[in-house]
Design a protein around this motif. Structure first.
Motif, PDB file in Angstrom:
ATOM      1  N   VAL A 231       0.840  -1.206   0.000  1.00 44.78           N
ATOM      2  CA  VAL A 231       0.000   0.000   0.000  1.00 44.78           C
ATOM      3  C   VAL A 231       0.872   1.252   0.000  1.00 44.78           C
ATOM      4  O   VAL A 231       0.644   2.202  -0.764  1.00 44.78           O
ATOM      5  CB  VAL A 231      -0.952   0.001   1.220  1.00 44.78           C
ATOM      6  N   VAL A 232       1.884   1.255   0.836  1.00 37.69           N
ATOM      7  CA  VAL A 232       2.808   2.397   0.892  1.00 37.69           C
ATOM      8  C   VAL A 232       3.527   2.555  -0.444  1.00 37.69           C
ATOM      9  O   VAL A 232       3.634   3.665  -0.992  1.00 37.69           O
ATOM     10  CB  VAL A 232       3.831   2.204   2.032  1.00 37.69           C
ATOM     11  N   ALA A 233       4.000   1.426  -0.985  1.00 40.98           N
ATOM     12  CA  ALA A 233       4.730   1.473  -2.251  1.00 40.98           C
ATOM     13  C   ALA A 233       3.863   2.011  -3.389  1.00 40.98           C
ATOM     14  O   ALA A 233       4.301   2.876  -4.163  1.00 40.98           O
ATOM     15  CB  ALA A 233       5.245   0.075  -2.602  1.00 40.98           C
ATOM     16  N   LEU A 234       2.648   1.521  -3.502  1.00 36.33           N
ATOM     17  CA  LEU A 234       1.751   1.956  -4.574  1.00 36.33           C
ATOM     18  C   LEU A 234       1.504   3.462  -4.516  1.00 36.33           C
ATOM     19  O   LEU A 234       1.607   4.165  -5.532  1.00 36.33           O
ATOM     20  CB  LEU A 234       0.419   1.216  -4.480  1.00 36.33           C
ATOM     21  N   ARG A 235       1.169   3.947  -3.341  1.00 35.46           N
ATOM     22  CA  ARG A 235       0.812   5.374  -3.220  1.00 35.46           C
ATOM     23  C   ARG A 235       1.997   6.279  -3.500  1.00 35.46           C
ATOM     24  O   ARG A 235       1.853   7.336  -4.124  1.00 35.46           O
ATOM     25  CB  ARG A 235       0.220   5.642  -1.836  1.00 35.46           C
ATOM     26  N   ILE A 236       3.171   5.893  -3.038  1.00 33.74           N
ATOM     27  CA  ILE A 236       4.348   6.728  -3.286  1.00 33.74           C
ATOM     28  C   ILE A 236       4.741   6.672  -4.767  1.00 33.74           C
ATOM     29  O   ILE A 236       4.979   7.702  -5.401  1.00 33.74           O
ATOM     30  CB  ILE A 236       5.528   6.282  -2.406  1.00 33.74           C
ATOM     31  N   MET A 237       4.806   5.484  -5.334  1.00 30.62           N
ATOM     32  CA  MET A 237       5.287   5.330  -6.709  1.00 30.62           C
ATOM     33  C   MET A 237       4.355   5.955  -7.743  1.00 30.62           C
ATOM     34  O   MET A 237       4.794   6.373  -8.815  1.00 30.62           O
ATOM     35  CB  MET A 237       5.502   3.849  -7.009  1.00 30.62           C
ATOM     36  N   PHE A 238       3.058   6.057  -7.417  1.00 19.85           N
ATOM     37  CA  PHE A 238       2.094   6.654  -8.341  1.00 19.85           C
ATOM     38  C   PHE A 238       1.758   8.110  -8.006  1.00 19.85           C
ATOM     39  O   PHE A 238       0.867   8.693  -8.623  1.00 19.85           O
ATOM     40  CB  PHE A 238       0.800   5.838  -8.352  1.00 19.85           C
ATOM     41  N   SER A 239       2.469   8.697  -7.075  1.00 16.74           N
ATOM     42  CA  SER A 239       2.097  10.035  -6.594  1.00 16.74           C
ATOM     43  C   SER A 239       2.200  11.112  -7.665  1.00 16.74           C
ATOM     44  O   SER A 239       1.509  12.128  -7.597  1.00 16.74           O
ATOM     45  CB  SER A 239       2.945  10.416  -5.377  1.00 16.74           C
ATOM     46  N   LEU A 240       3.058  10.927  -8.665  1.00 19.93           N
ATOM     47  CA  LEU A 240       3.179  11.908  -9.752  1.00 19.93           C
ATOM     48  C   LEU A 240       2.845  11.287 -11.108  1.00 19.93           C
ATOM     49  O   LEU A 240       3.403  11.650 -12.142  1.00 19.93           O
ATOM     50  CB  LEU A 240       4.592  12.507  -9.764  1.00 19.93           C
ATOM     51  N   ALA A 241       1.906  10.358 -11.089  1.00 15.27           N
ATOM     52  CA  ALA A 241       1.502   9.669 -12.324  1.00 15.27           C
ATOM     53  C   ALA A 241       0.917  10.624 -13.359  1.00 15.27           C
ATOM     54  O   ALA A 241       0.912  10.314 -14.559  1.00 15.27           O
ATOM     55  CB  ALA A 241       0.487   8.573 -11.995  1.00 15.27           C
ATOM     56  N   LEU A 242       0.422  11.790 -12.928  1.00 13.52           N
ATOM     57  CA  LEU A 242      -0.165  12.759 -13.854  1.00 13.52           C
ATOM     58  C   LEU A 242       0.832  13.221 -14.931  1.00 13.52           C
ATOM     59  O   LEU A 242       0.430  13.691 -15.999  1.00 13.52           O
ATOM     60  CB  LEU A 242      -0.666  13.982 -13.082  1.00 13.52           C
ATOM     61  N   LEU A 243       2.119  13.092 -14.650  1.00 20.63           N
ATOM     62  CA  LEU A 243       3.145  13.591 -15.572  1.00 20.63           C
ATOM     63  C   LEU A 243       3.570  12.576 -16.616  1.00 20.63           C
ATOM     64  O   LEU A 243       4.297  12.900 -17.555  1.00 20.63           O
ATOM     65  CB  LEU A 243       4.383  14.026 -14.766  1.00 20.63           C
ATOM     66  N   ILE A 244       3.132  11.325 -16.460  1.00 22.00           N
ATOM     67  CA  ILE A 244       3.668  10.244 -17.287  1.00 22.00           C
ATOM     68  C   ILE A 244       3.282  10.369 -18.760  1.00 22.00           C
ATOM     69  O   ILE A 244       4.079  10.111 -19.657  1.00 22.00           O
ATOM     70  CB  ILE A 244       3.208   8.876 -16.736  1.00 22.00           C
ATOM     71  N   GLY A 245       2.035  10.776 -19.031  1.00 25.87           N
ATOM     72  CA  GLY A 245       1.554  10.826 -20.406  1.00 25.87           C
ATOM     73  C   GLY A 245       2.391  11.713 -21.305  1.00 25.87           C
ATOM     74  O   GLY A 245       2.719  11.337 -22.441  1.00 25.87           O
ATOM     75  N   VAL A 246       2.746  12.896 -20.830  1.00 23.64           N
ATOM     76  CA  VAL A 246       3.543  13.830 -21.636  1.00 23.64           C
ATOM     77  C   VAL A 246       4.906  13.231 -21.953  1.00 23.64           C
ATOM     78  O   VAL A 246       5.399  13.340 -23.081  1.00 23.64           O
ATOM     79  CB  VAL A 246       3.698  15.174 -20.894  1.00 23.64           C
ATOM     80  N   GLN A 247       5.526  12.584 -20.958  1.00 23.74           N
ATOM     81  CA  GLN A 247       6.831  11.943 -21.188  1.00 23.74           C
ATOM     82  C   GLN A 247       6.741  10.908 -22.300  1.00 23.74           C
ATOM     83  O   GLN A 247       7.575  10.867 -23.208  1.00 23.74           O
ATOM     84  CB  GLN A 247       7.298  11.233 -19.920  1.00 23.74           C
ATOM     85  N   MET A 248       5.730  10.053 -22.224  1.00 19.33           N
ATOM     86  CA  MET A 248       5.613   8.947 -23.166  1.00 19.33           C
ATOM     87  C   MET A 248       5.354   9.427 -24.586  1.00 19.33           C
ATOM     88  O   MET A 248       5.963   8.949 -25.547  1.00 19.33           O
ATOM     89  CB  MET A 248       4.518   7.988 -22.698  1.00 19.33           C
ATOM     90  N   VAL A 249       4.443  10.374 -24.731  1.00 14.83           N
ATOM     91  CA  VAL A 249       4.108  10.873 -26.063  1.00 14.83           C
ATOM     92  C   VAL A 249       5.290  11.602 -26.683  1.00 14.83           C
ATOM     93  O   VAL A 249       5.594  11.426 -27.875  1.00 14.83           O
ATOM     94  CB  VAL A 249       2.865  11.789 -26.005  1.00 14.83           C
ATOM     95  N   THR A 250       5.990  12.404 -25.903  1.00 11.95           N
ATOM     96  CA  THR A 250       7.136  13.155 -26.430  1.00 11.95           C
ATOM     97  C   THR A 250       8.207  12.216 -26.956  1.00 11.95           C
ATOM     98  O   THR A 250       8.748  12.407 -28.055  1.00 11.95           O
ATOM     99  CB  THR A 250       7.731  14.066 -25.338  1.00 11.95           C
ATOM    100  N   GLY A 251       8.517  11.162 -26.197  1.00  3.87           N
ATOM    101  CA  GLY A 251       9.492  10.187 -26.668  1.00  3.87           C
ATOM    102  C   GLY A 251       9.040   9.501 -27.942  1.00  3.87           C
ATOM    103  O   GLY A 251       9.834   9.294 -28.868  1.00  3.87           O
ATOM    104  N   GLY A 252       7.753   9.157 -28.015  1.00  7.88           N
ATOM    105  CA  GLY A 252       7.211   8.513 -29.206  1.00  7.88           C
ATOM    106  C   GLY A 252       7.279   9.402 -30.434  1.00  7.88           C
ATOM    107  O   GLY A 252       7.542   8.931 -31.545  1.00  7.88           O
ATOM    108  N   VAL A 253       7.049  10.692 -30.254  1.00  5.88           N
ATOM    109  CA  VAL A 253       7.095  11.638 -31.378  1.00  5.88           C
ATOM    110  C   VAL A 253       8.472  11.633 -32.031  1.00  5.88           C
ATOM    111  O   VAL A 253       8.597  11.548 -33.260  1.00  5.88           O
ATOM    112  CB  VAL A 253       6.728  13.057 -30.902  1.00  5.88           C
ATOM    113  N   PHE A 254       9.509  11.713 -31.223  1.00  6.41           N
ATOM    114  CA  PHE A 254      10.860  11.768 -31.793  1.00  6.41           C
ATOM    115  C   PHE A 254      11.262  10.441 -32.426  1.00  6.41           C
ATOM    116  O   PHE A 254      12.042  10.417 -33.381  1.00  6.41           O
ATOM    117  CB  PHE A 254      11.863  12.220 -30.732  1.00  6.41           C
ATOM    118  N   GLN A 255      10.742   9.342 -31.918  1.00  3.47           N
ATOM    119  CA  GLN A 255      10.962   8.053 -32.588  1.00  3.47           C
ATOM    120  C   GLN A 255      10.333   8.060 -33.972  1.00  3.47           C
ATOM    121  O   GLN A 255      10.941   7.652 -34.961  1.00  3.47           O
ATOM    122  CB  GLN A 255      10.352   6.918 -31.765  1.00  3.47           C
TER     123      GLN A 255
END
Length: 462
Positions: free
Chosen positions: A357-381
């Motif tokens: 429970v502790v691990a899940l909440r901490i590791m996902f605490s900034l999940a809102l930022l993940i989408g931009v990272q993934m799309v940006t990397g895909g664009v340059f590929q």
């Protein structure tokens, strides 16, 4: 089947992105579901040590994925741009070289892994308790290297020609068979870890049969000829240069996994390794829809870049950004509200659940930022910008995550492992934003700037 590629340059972007992304999402969702179900079966039959053994074995599978991903994504990027430029013969030649590379590296990987199985597992974090179970599991997985690598690579190639439904079916076939065979082999035959691994190999082998049938029956825009297997160094360099970002991301993920396992053995014991294995599968499960969006984006951006249609390139990128961020927000909310219920799916061990429970909440605490990272990397590929794609793919795992995993646990103990993830997320997000601002001509509909860059196909400027 030329028309299935040409629609990448004609259909409305929202409709086209949905057509390509939704099948990718479904297929990847099923694949992620298989990983979750596989972990549940192992947990219920073998116990926490079985989950830890699968977690220790996972870096080896990540390395295999890295090689297949590099060849598949690199080849797909080149093929989609060649199809967009109406260079079908060149696209077929790339396809042949991709097939040849996959067979060669699969053979080398399988022989190397089987020959040095126990030293590899010890290096990757196994202890005396975990090692026998990990050897049973990975020893069989390695025999299916060629099936796994071919299937993973061809999935990307099929998407590059705009045939997302077939790509989806390959994943559904593999994952569906796996979910059927795994409980039969584990509980019915009593094969334990070896049963889980055997189910995976058999499922992947059947998927390869389906893929071969797809290409030889003329359903693809691509045509395979034996003469296309002849190595073309220029094409291989292009494939590997673009695919290097995917390779780096996967290999760095493997290194990250190894370091995390070592730190968890030291600060959290077998339970810590098991928790990380469970949480990582939850991460992969929740990221699959965003991966689906990126997979849908790649052929559209690549084709329209090759066809010199900058407005469609920019429109696709912006829509993908919005959709992936919305999915990331939903993931964040769900994990924050239901962490214990999620963990109960995998185990009823109270110690594992408490730490999880502790691990899940901490590791996902900034999940809102993940989408931009993934799309940006895909664009340059998709654009063939190998250096930028490589830096972005390295940022989260190599530049940020690995140093954080090596330092934070020394200060915060097992909690430091969990904290490394949100800190790496915010740093990777900042780097992605910087790349967007430096290359805003691709992200904002500025026809003159994008067309100017389209003339520099072989450039690798950041």
């Amino acid at each position: 089947m030329k028309e299935q590629s040409e629609r990448l340059g004609k259909e409305p972007i929202p409709k086209l992105l949905a057509k390509l992304s939704i099948p990718a999402m479904v297929g990847m969702f099923v694949m992620a579901l298989y990983n979750v179900v596989d972990t549940i079966f192992i947990s219920r039959s073998v116990g926490t040590v079985g989950v830890a053994a699968a977690s220790v074995s996972f870096p080896v599978q990540l390395i295999l994925m890295a090689v297949a991903g590099a060849v598949g994504i690199g080849g797909a990027s080149v093929i989609s741009r060649m199809l967009g430029a109406q260079k079908t013969e060149d696209a077929n030649r790339v396809f042949g070289n991709v097939v040849g590379i996959v067979f060669l590296v699969s053979l080398i990987g399988a022989i190397s892994g089987i020959s040095f199985l126990e030293p590899i597992l010890l290096l990757f974090g196994a202890d005396e308790t975990i090692l026998p179970y990990a050897s049973d599991y990975l020893g069989i997985i390695l025999y299916g290297t060629i099936f796994f690598a071919f299937g993973f690579t061809m999935n990307n190639i099929i998407r590059s020609e705009g045939n997302a439904k077939v790509a989806m079916l390959t994943m559904i076939i593999s994952a569906g068979l796996n979910m059927i065979l795994t409980p039969i082999f584990i509980f019915g035959f009593g094969w334990g870890m070896q049963g889980a691994a055997g189910a995976t190999v058999i499922s992947q082998a059947i998927t390869v049969v389906y893929l071969v049938a797809y290409f030889v029956t003329g359903k693809s825009s691509l045509t395979f000829r034996v003469r296309y297997l002849r190595p073309n160094l220029s094409l291989i360099k292009q494939i590997l240069a673009i695919g290097s970002s995917a390779f780096t991301r996967q290999v760095s993920g493997s290194i990250m996994f190894i370091i995390a396992n070592h730190m968890l053995i030291q600060f959290g014991g077998v339970v810590g390794v098991a928790v990380f294995g469970i949480v990582h599968r939850v991460i992969m499960f929740t990221l699959m829809p965003m991966f689906g969006i990126v997979q849908g984006l790649l052929p559209i951006v690549g084709y329209n870049y090759g066809a010199k249609q900058p407005q469609r390139v920019s429109a696709t990128i912006m829509l993908a950004m919005k959709a992936s961020t919305a999915l990331a927000a939903f993931t964040f909310i769900f994990i924050m509200i239901f962490p214990k219920q999620i963990l109960f799916i995998f185990t009823n061990d109270p110690v594992t659940i408490e730490m999880g429970v502790v691990a899940l909440r901490i590791m996902f605490s900034l999940a809102l930022l993940i989408g931009v990272q993934m799309v940006t990397g895909g664009v340059f590929q998709a654009l063939g910008r190998a250096r930028a794609a490589l830096v972005l793919s390295m940022s989260r795992q190599v530049l940020f995550m690995i140093p954080l995993l090596l330092t934070l646990p020394l200060i915060f103990g097992v909690t430091g492992v969990w904290l490394a993830f949100p800190v790496a997320d915010v740093l990777s997000f900042a780097l992605a934003v910087w790349f967007i601002l430096k290359n805003k001509g691709f992200f904002i509909p500025d026809k003159s700037e994008v067309l100017g860059r389209a003339e520099e196909d072989k450039a690798e400027s950041v």
